[in-house]
Design a protein around this motif. Sequence first.
Motif: not given
Length: 223
Positions: A122-149
Amino acid sequence: MITLERVMYVFVFIVAVIGVVSSNTNLTWYEGFYVKEDGIVEWLTVIGLLVGAIACFYRAKILKPFRAPLFIVCTIFLGLIFLFGVGEEISWGQRIFNIQSSEFFLKNNSQGETNLHNLVIGETRINKLVFGTILGILVGTYFLILPVLYRKVSKIKNLIDKMAIPLPKNFHIVAYLILVGLTELIAGGKKGEILEFGGVWIFVLMLFSPLNRAIFSRKSFER
């Protein structure tokens, strides 16, 4: 940190700095040669992904006698994720073997190639949604939150160790944040290629010396 690791970190940041400087002084060379499809940076990324896959499969093999099935399965799964990344980077060998894309990919892929990260639904770019926004959230969680927990919550620590999830040390976190800062200095629209390259290599190097390194070492097991 062993000498080879230090050399590799220096190499990663040299590649990133070259990207910053060249994009601001010769954008045509940067986009048309340095980070183009099948260019230097892309193949360095592919090599990093292959190293990560081999490391995971080798680790699963040598630790199989000592670890539970879940640990081994998760390690193999991580290796398969690396291999998936290799396939996506090289469009599953399409350009190498000069394979024509199917009608679906010609119609729904922004580059007309056989890969998922350039799909447009449609008008959704998978690269921007999955490999951009979603992956960015996962990477942020992985690097900044999981080590603390991991350090503070024993149940989460046990779960992470059982699932063979390697976690970054403070050094890896700082390295990644510096990489992100450098990519923000890149001119033009091709910042992601450098971030992808550097992120892959930082993660691969972290595999060999993670925060929870003991769970991946045969020396820590009773025989």
